[in-house]
Design a protein around this motif. Structure first.
Motif, PDB file in Angstrom:
ATOM      1  N   THR A  73      28.937  91.939  86.767  1.00 22.97           N
ATOM      2  CA  THR A  73      28.691  91.587  88.167  1.00 22.97           C
ATOM      3  C   THR A  73      27.274  91.133  88.134  1.00 22.97           C
TER       4      THR A  73
ATOM      5  N   GLU B 140      21.786  83.604  88.685  1.00 23.17           N
ATOM      6  CA  GLU B 140      21.865  82.932  89.754  1.00 23.17           C
ATOM      7  C   GLU B 140      20.888  82.992  90.918  1.00 23.17           C
TER       8      GLU B 140
ATOM      9  N   GLU C  41      29.509  92.316  95.009  1.00 23.57           N
ATOM     10  CA  GLU C  41      30.096  91.323  94.278  1.00 23.57           C
ATOM     11  C   GLU C  41      30.466  90.033  95.157  1.00 23.57           C
ATOM     12  N   ALA C  42      30.816  90.290  96.301  1.00 22.85           N
ATOM     13  CA  ALA C  42      30.934  89.133  97.255  1.00 22.85           C
ATOM     14  C   ALA C  42      29.643  88.197  97.099  1.00 22.85           C
TER      15      ALA C  42
ATOM     16  N   GLU D  21      29.114  86.326  94.225  1.00 24.56           N
ATOM     17  CA  GLU D  21      30.245  84.910  94.218  1.00 24.56           C
ATOM     18  C   GLU D  21      29.575  83.901  95.091  1.00 24.56           C
ATOM     19  N   SER D  22      28.790  84.409  95.964  1.00 25.31           N
ATOM     20  CA  SER D  22      28.498  83.195  96.961  1.00 25.31           C
ATOM     21  C   SER D  22      26.959  82.618  96.586  1.00 25.31           C
TER      22      SER D  22
ATOM     23  N   ASN E  83      25.867  80.437  94.355  1.00 26.39           N
ATOM     24  CA  ASN E  83      26.030  78.925  94.156  1.00 26.39           C
ATOM     25  C   ASN E  83      26.267  78.371  95.312  1.00 26.39           C
TER      26      ASN E  83
END
Length: 427
Positions: free
Chosen positions: A175, A182, A225-226, A229-230, A232
């Motif tokens: 993670t 990023e 984690e969410a 993933e967001s 980008n």
């Protein structure tokens, strides 16, 4: 804070719960607390977790990217990138407790003790023994020395328990690797956008552009984690906002620049054109073509001013030449300007005589009187009156003569020189 009564103090000293962090001379030794954790990390960003005891185990109950949040001394915040506590766990505090009550003494309390942070009080056997000898055993009845120190084994067990509950080290790395990379890109783009937004914050059109913010504190690992993933999507979002803001600002300032230029021309005052160029030449949203147009106006104005000044100087010089060539001005004083070279002079009060100083060059004048003209009046017969400098009084060594652009003659001497070099002047 947990109290330590007399019985517990004695028990601690006898059953091996006393601290071993004191050397034989009574100094505190914390060497066993150094190099416990990974000193560096490959990741560019740190993420912190709150380590809390829940029922019979430990959990990470909150996560944050904000370093300001971890300063709260009421919690045990840890750096998940290095597994290291964020508090000063390497410090060992020597403090005292009242022997009978077990309370911290008022003058030297165990302020760093914290069960939450695994900072426990332990009996300082060596310091207490030394004090007992010095006071013939009376000190033990009043107060006892304690050492507050970090318990790495207990901490590691708790950290591992909490880490297991979020999926272990492998889940953590899977993670935080992408997150760290990023997030750095997102932060850079967000900073660029927000800085631009702040720079022009007083403009009305900026009301449509809010500062870009994103969550940096999370209540569970799935939320982290969410968020990862967001990243980008968030990066693309702030990039679009920045491009839109830049376009709006470009349209606004170019229109403003165009409107202001329409009031100017090649006949405008020099200060107006200069002010316009000062405002827009290096402006990040200015139109270069409009700026070049204004520069063309200014070049025309400067050229006209130069032509006018040269013409005026030519007329003035013609008048000066006519005046010195006029026979009616024989006897008048004239001046010639230029670079005056002379030997400076000092005076020795001890020897009562002058002495030469450095040779000097500065702007000066030769003063003379017109004694006559050549037949074509292009040359003047002159009697030297003296030399002056622009900076003040001229003092030069006796028996030397200053020189001005090749003309050197003592006071009273008669010389001939071109009429173009001189003009009528008043002392």
């Amino acid at each position: 804070m947990k109290k330590l009564g007399l019985a517990l103090l004695i028990s601690s000293a006898l059953t091996g719960c006393a601290s071993t962090s004191t050397t034989s001379n009574g100094r505190i030794d914390n060497s066993h607390l150094t190099n416990l954790f990974k000193p560096t990390t490959a990741y560019k960003k740190d993420i912190f977790a709150k380590l809390e005891k829940i029922d019979d185990g430990y959990e990470f109950t909150e996560f944050t990217l904000d370093k300001r949040k971890i300063d709260n001394k009421s919690y045990a915040w840890v750096n998940l990138m290095t597994s290291e506590p964020t508090w000063d766990y390497q410090r060992i505090q020597r403090c005292t407790v009242t022997t009978v009550t077990g309370n911290d003494s008022s003058n030297n309390p165990c302020s760093t003790a914290s069960e939450i942070r695994f900072m426990e009080r332990q009996y300082d056997a060596i310091a207490n023994a030394q004090m007992a000898i010095a006071t013939v055993g009376l000190s033990a009845a009043i107060a006892s020395y304690m050492l507050v120190e970090f318990q790495p084994e207990e901490y590691t067990e708790a950290y591992t328990d909490a880490l297991t509950k979020i999926g272990g080290e492998a889940k953590l790395q899977a993670t935080f690797g992408p997150l760290s990379k990023e997030l750095s890109k997102l932060e850079g783009e967000a900073l660029s956008y927000n800085t631009l937004r702040q720079r022009y914050s007083s403009m009305e059109l900026l009301s449509a552009y809010e500062y870009f913010k994103y969550e940096n504190t999370f209540n569970s690992f799935p939320e982290v984690e969410a968020f990862a993933e967001s990243l980008n999507t968030l990066h693309d979002e702030v990039q679009v906002k920045k491009e839109s803001l830049e376009q709006s600002l470009k349209l606004h300032f170019v229109q403003q620049q165009r409107d202001e230029l329409s009031a100017l021309s090649s006949n405008s005052a020099k200060h107006q054109l200069t002010a316009y160029l000062d405002k827009y030449k290096n402006h990040e949203f200015a139109d270069e073509n409009l700026t070049h147009q204004a520069e063309g106006y200014l070049l025309h104005v400067v050229s006209e001013e130069l032509d006018k000044r040269l013409f005026e100087e030519k007329v003035a010089r013609a008048a000066q030449l006519k005046a010195v060539q006029d026979p009616a001005n024989i006897g008048s004083q004239v001046c010639r300007d230029g670079q005056l070279n002379y030997v400076g002079v000092g005076y020795s009060s001890l020897h009562r005589q002058e002495f030469a100083t450095d040779r000097s060059d500065e702007n000066g004048q030769v003063l003379a009187f017109i004694e006559g003209h050549s037949p074509d009046k292009n040359r003047l017969k002159l009697r030297i009156k003296g030399y002056t400098v622009k900076s003040g009084t001229l003092r030069y060594l006796s028996d030397t003569t200053p020189s001005l652009d090749g003309l050197s003659a003592p006071i009273g001497a008669i010389v001939w020189d071109s009429a173009n070099n001189w003009y009528i002047c008043v002392s």
